[in-house]
Write a protein that holds these residues in place. Structure first.
Motif, PDB file in Angstrom:
ATOM      1  N   THR A   1      -9.790  -1.715 -16.352  1.00  0.00           N
ATOM      2  CA  THR A   1      -9.415  -0.370 -16.780  1.00  0.00           C
ATOM      3  C   THR A   1      -7.946  -0.128 -16.417  1.00  0.00           C
ATOM      4  OG1 THR A   1      -9.976   0.719 -14.696  1.00  0.00           O
ATOM      5  CG2 THR A   1     -11.767   0.423 -16.308  1.00  0.00           C
ATOM      6  N   LYS A   2      -7.436   1.012 -16.855  1.00  0.00           N
ATOM      7  CA  LYS A   2      -6.055   1.341 -16.501  1.00  0.00           C
ATOM      8  C   LYS A   2      -5.901   1.510 -14.990  1.00  0.00           C
ATOM      9  CE  LYS A   2      -6.350   6.376 -17.292  1.00  0.00           C
ATOM     10  NZ  LYS A   2      -5.755   7.517 -18.054  1.00  0.00           N
ATOM     11  N   ALA A   3      -6.980   1.854 -14.294  1.00  0.00           N
ATOM     12  CA  ALA A   3      -6.917   1.981 -12.839  1.00  0.00           C
ATOM     13  C   ALA A   3      -6.681   0.612 -12.195  1.00  0.00           C
ATOM     14  CB  ALA A   3      -8.202   2.602 -12.303  1.00  0.00           C
ATOM     15  N   HIS A   4      -7.318  -0.419 -12.745  1.00  0.00           N
ATOM     16  CA  HIS A   4      -7.089  -1.773 -12.218  1.00  0.00           C
ATOM     17  C   HIS A   4      -5.648  -2.221 -12.461  1.00  0.00           C
ATOM     18  CE1 HIS A   4     -11.592  -1.901 -12.819  1.00  0.00           C
ATOM     19  NE2 HIS A   4     -11.476  -2.322 -11.574  1.00  0.00           N
ATOM     20  N   LEU A   5      -5.112  -1.870 -13.631  1.00  0.00           N
ATOM     21  CA  LEU A   5      -3.713  -2.211 -13.917  1.00  0.00           C
ATOM     22  C   LEU A   5      -2.776  -1.506 -12.942  1.00  0.00           C
ATOM     23  CD1 LEU A   5      -3.631  -2.068 -17.823  1.00  0.00           C
ATOM     24  CD2 LEU A   5      -3.628  -4.105 -16.367  1.00  0.00           C
TER      25      LEU A   5
ATOM     26  N   VAL B   1      14.410  -7.726  -4.577  1.00  0.00           N
ATOM     27  CA  VAL B   1      13.389  -7.777  -5.623  1.00  0.00           C
ATOM     28  C   VAL B   1      13.857  -6.868  -6.750  1.00  0.00           C
ATOM     29  CG1 VAL B   1      11.013  -7.132  -6.206  1.00  0.00           C
ATOM     30  CG2 VAL B   1      11.502  -8.300  -4.037  1.00  0.00           C
ATOM     31  N   ALA B   2      13.898  -7.372  -7.973  1.00  0.00           N
ATOM     32  CA  ALA B   2      14.484  -6.613  -9.083  1.00  0.00           C
ATOM     33  C   ALA B   2      13.623  -5.424  -9.497  1.00  0.00           C
ATOM     34  CB  ALA B   2      14.718  -7.532 -10.272  1.00  0.00           C
ATOM     35  N   ILE B   3      12.321  -5.610  -9.552  1.00  0.00           N
ATOM     36  CA  ILE B   3      11.450  -4.582 -10.122  1.00  0.00           C
ATOM     37  C   ILE B   3      10.400  -4.152  -9.108  1.00  0.00           C
ATOM     38  CG2 ILE B   3       9.801  -4.036 -11.953  1.00  0.00           C
ATOM     39  CD1 ILE B   3      12.602  -4.366 -12.996  1.00  0.00           C
ATOM     40  N   ALA B   4      10.476  -2.900  -8.699  1.00  0.00           N
ATOM     41  CA  ALA B   4       9.463  -2.297  -7.828  1.00  0.00           C
ATOM     42  C   ALA B   4       9.074  -0.951  -8.445  1.00  0.00           C
ATOM     43  CB  ALA B   4       9.994  -2.145  -6.406  1.00  0.00           C
TER      44      ALA B   4
ATOM     45  N   TRP C   1       7.830   2.006 -16.021  1.00  0.00           N
ATOM     46  CA  TRP C   1       7.359   1.297 -17.212  1.00  0.00           C
ATOM     47  C   TRP C   1       5.926   1.688 -17.549  1.00  0.00           C
ATOM     48  CZ3 TRP C   1       3.466  -2.520 -17.537  1.00  0.00           C
ATOM     49  CH2 TRP C   1       3.419  -3.242 -18.739  1.00  0.00           C
ATOM     50  N   LEU C   2       5.082   1.789 -16.529  1.00  0.00           N
ATOM     51  CA  LEU C   2       3.693   2.190 -16.728  1.00  0.00           C
ATOM     52  C   LEU C   2       3.625   3.596 -17.324  1.00  0.00           C
ATOM     53  CD1 LEU C   2       0.998   0.685 -15.911  1.00  0.00           C
ATOM     54  CD2 LEU C   2       0.885   2.269 -13.984  1.00  0.00           C
ATOM     55  N   ARG C   3       4.542   4.441 -16.893  1.00  0.00           N
ATOM     56  CA  ARG C   3       4.579   5.835 -17.370  1.00  0.00           C
ATOM     57  C   ARG C   3       5.245   5.943 -18.743  1.00  0.00           C
ATOM     58  NH1 ARG C   3       8.748   9.136 -14.137  1.00  0.00           N
ATOM     59  NH2 ARG C   3      10.098   7.933 -15.547  1.00  0.00           N
TER      60      ARG C   3
ATOM     61  N   ASP D   1       1.331   9.971 -10.097  1.00  0.00           N
ATOM     62  CA  ASP D   1      -0.054   9.796 -10.550  1.00  0.00           C
ATOM     63  C   ASP D   1      -0.575   8.388 -10.295  1.00  0.00           C
ATOM     64  OD1 ASP D   1      -0.091  12.385 -11.495  1.00  0.00           O
ATOM     65  OD2 ASP D   1       0.365  11.837 -13.583  1.00  0.00           O
ATOM     66  N   VAL D   2       0.321   7.437 -10.024  1.00  0.00           N
ATOM     67  CA  VAL D   2      -0.128   6.055  -9.898  1.00  0.00           C
ATOM     68  C   VAL D   2      -1.016   5.863  -8.673  1.00  0.00           C
ATOM     69  CG1 VAL D   2       1.856   5.193  -8.560  1.00  0.00           C
ATOM     70  CG2 VAL D   2       0.628   3.652 -10.089  1.00  0.00           C
ATOM     71  N   GLU D   3      -0.755   6.605  -7.591  1.00  0.00           N
ATOM     72  CA  GLU D   3      -1.560   6.402  -6.381  1.00  0.00           C
ATOM     73  C   GLU D   3      -3.011   6.838  -6.561  1.00  0.00           C
ATOM     74  OE1 GLU D   3      -1.561   7.220  -1.565  1.00  0.00           O
ATOM     75  OE2 GLU D   3      -0.067   8.212  -2.826  1.00  0.00           O
ATOM     76  N   PRO D   4      -3.294   8.080  -7.000  1.00  0.00           N
ATOM     77  CA  PRO D   4      -4.712   8.442  -7.180  1.00  0.00           C
ATOM     78  C   PRO D   4      -5.407   7.584  -8.236  1.00  0.00           C
ATOM     79  CG  PRO D   4      -3.259  10.185  -8.011  1.00  0.00           C
ATOM     80  CD  PRO D   4      -2.408   9.243  -7.237  1.00  0.00           C
TER      81      PRO D   4
END
Length: 589
Positions: free
Chosen positions: A448-452, A382-385, A391-393, A404-407
């Protein structure tokens, strides 16, 4: 590359009878050796211990103070962005305890867009430094005489050309992810193979792709005068990073070898015979006499000629994903997934060469000895994990650090109907759609950004489901009951639980997720005769008179088992939503 996506190490575990009842994920028909009471490729409670850098203890005496033979094993883990060296103590039959390590990054060279190179001499110099620094860091002190052997694991497909006469590189290493051979692959497919990109699959298990070493060798021959001239004078040596390191470490022009796993990633090796396939080499335009001799993954290749470990034998070698699979002790029927920048899943198919009909690669698992029976595997990449979290950061600024992505994702109960397909550079296995591009569907004013963030973590898991479903179709006689996971991203407990939910399969995370180096060390131990191949897959307890007690406790306490917590109807509904989103990502480039 490993991207840490979280910090939770207290994920759900099997308890009591459920844990004791865990069964092997290896069918009896494919088992190469009698099943052990609690095999390593099953998450089961046992007293074996394989984790932690310990703080103290002597190397030269056992509990009674008597002298011991050298019982340290080293592992060179040469990756895409860095080189690491780890020293292990043998504390049981096939049981290794990490003692000390050192890691160094190397420069990434980008001559043109889509091109990536490494300096082979920098990698070699870093390897020597890492070995010396790790040896200095061993608690209680150690010298080269304490080290019985060293194994190598490496970034696969990355290709080096050097002079047989001088031993010097003729060009920078062309890295596995380099795209400069795109036009060459297209012309080979159309003009040489009649439009069939899978023409070589029956022999080597691989399609024509920029990914593999054979086309990189051809490009160097076509485009670099020094390489072309060396070939004309029979002075050219090609090899992957393992070949380069063994050549340099032994200080011998005669040491021009590669192991069967790395050779299987060139497009040039016959999987069934583990020899170079001359008709393929001719079609690719690669001279056979420039290629290294193919050896097993566990035998003596030579002796280190310089540096802190001068005089120590090199006795093990595997490509990185094969080493991780061995480090997870996945025997026939066992599967592992490494979560890093991308994902790499391997399923050990035992002695069977399974030709994929569902978008996977057929490759070697390993051959642990000159006369050993080879094991094969199906692989899906898989290319992107973890790169999606970067990218989000970095691109969107929605988080300040990867952890920070987990909380953030855990702050909402679900993704709110949002599906994110991170096809930034197309889709790899099993779909192989270079025309795909990233999409995010299902957005509403409620999003929200949390859903993303949650949708992004689910995307990593959904892509793993895609690969595993293809494996189930290709190897329908294998009954997988668990997926073994490793890589820095597995620290994210939410993502691992989501993975178990979406797979409908138990997920096992070992205490020591640095399984790549562990696999190289295990192969080296087999090659040096410290223990047998069979011992690698049996549940042998650590010798408590040698092993560190704190490490033993941590090893057991820090294993994690994730059980599916949703029903089949919900699993099917969510996967259908993912497949619909993937369909919307196609034909965009």
């Amino acid at each position: 590359v490993s991207i840490g996506l979280g910090t939770d190490r207290s994920a759900p575990r099997m308890q009591g009878a459920a844990q004791a009842a865990a069964t092997a994920d290896r069918p009896a028909a494919l088992a190469k050796r009698p099943a052990a009471p609690t095999p390593h490729n099953t998450p089961s409670a046992n007293k074996s211990a394989r984790r932690a850098i310990v703080k103290s203890s002597s190397l030269r005496a056992n509990a009674s103070g008597s002298a011991m033979a050298p019982k340290l094993v080293g592992a060179i883990d040469q990756g895409t962005t860095s080189t690491r060296f780890i020293l292990y103590r043998v504390v049981g039959d096939g049981v290794l305890q990490p003692l000390a390590s050192h890691q160094m990054e190397h420069k990434q060279i980008y001559p043109k867009p889509g091109w990536c190179e490494h300096d082979p001499e920098e990698i070699y110099a870093n390897t020597l430094t890492c070995m010396a620094s790790a040896l200095e860091a061993v608690p209680g002190g150690a010298t080269a005489s304490d080290v019985a052997c060293v194994g190598i694991t490496n970034q696969r497909e990355t290709t080096v050309a050097w002079s047989k006469r001088t031993g010097k590189p003729l060009h920078n290493a062309v890295v596995w992810l380099d795209m400069r051979t795109s036009d060459l692959c297209e012309s080979l497919t159309k003009e040489v193979m009649g439009g069939d990109k899978d023409a070589f699959r029956e022999v080597c298990g691989l399609p024509i792709s920029t990914y593999f070493s054979g086309v990189k060798m051809r490009w160097l021959l076509d485009n670099r005068d020094a390489v072309k001239a060396a070939a004309a004078e029979n002075d050219l040596a090609f090899g992957t990073i393992d070949s380069w390191l063994m050549h340099r470490l032994t200080g011998s022009a005669g040491t021009h070898v590669t192991d069967a796993t790395n050779a299987s990633r060139t497009m040039l090796m016959d999987l069934r015979t583990q020899t170079w396939h001359e008709p393929t080499a001719v079609k690719l335009g690669v001279p056979i006499d420039s290629l290294p001799r193919i050896v097993s993954c566990a035998e003596e290749y030579g002796v280190i000629a310089e540096g802190a470990l001068k005089g120590v034998k090199l006795t093990g070698c595997l490509g990185d994903q094969h080493a991780a699979t061995l480090g997870q002790r996945c025997d026939a029927g066992g599967a592992k997934n490494t979560y890093g920048t991308g994902c790499f899943m391997l399923l050990n198919t035992g002695g069977n060469v399974v030709e994929s009909k569902h978008g996977l690669l057929t490759t070697m698992a390993w051959r642990l000895g000159k006369d050993a029976t080879p094991a094969y595997a199906l692989e899906g990449s898989v290319a992107i994990a973890g790169a999606a979290v970067q990218w989000l950061r970095d691109n969107l600024g929605l988080i300040r650090s990867a952890s920070d992505v987990e909380p953030l994702a855990a702050s909402v109960p679900d993704a709110g109907g949002v599906y994110f397909v991170p096809a930034f550079s197309g889709l790899f296995a099993p779909r192989w759609r270079p025309d795909a591009r990233g999409v995010c569907v299902g957005l509403t004013q409620f999003t929200t950004k949390a859903h993303l963030a949650r949708a992004l973590l689910e995307a990593i898991c959904f892509q793993t489901v895609d690969v595993l479903e293809a494996m189930r179709k290709d190897a329908s006689d294998l009954d997988m009951t668990a997926l073994h996971v490793d890589g820095g991203a597995t620290a994210n407990g939410l993502m691992m639980q989501t993975q178990a939910d979406l797979l409908g399969l138990r997920v096992f995370r070992p205490a020591n997720v640095e399984t790549t180096a562990m696999g190289a060390a295990l192969a080296a131990g087999v090659g040096a005769g410290l223990f047998s191949e069979r011992a690698v897959f049996e549940d042998t307890p650590a010798d408590e008179s040698i092993a560190d007690a704190e490490w033993l406790r941590d090893e057991i306490a820090n294993r994690a088992y994730f059980e599916p917590a949703i029903g089949e109807d919900e699993r099917t509904r969510r996967y259908a939503g993912w497949c619909d989103a993937v369909g919307r990502s196609l034909n965009l480039a």
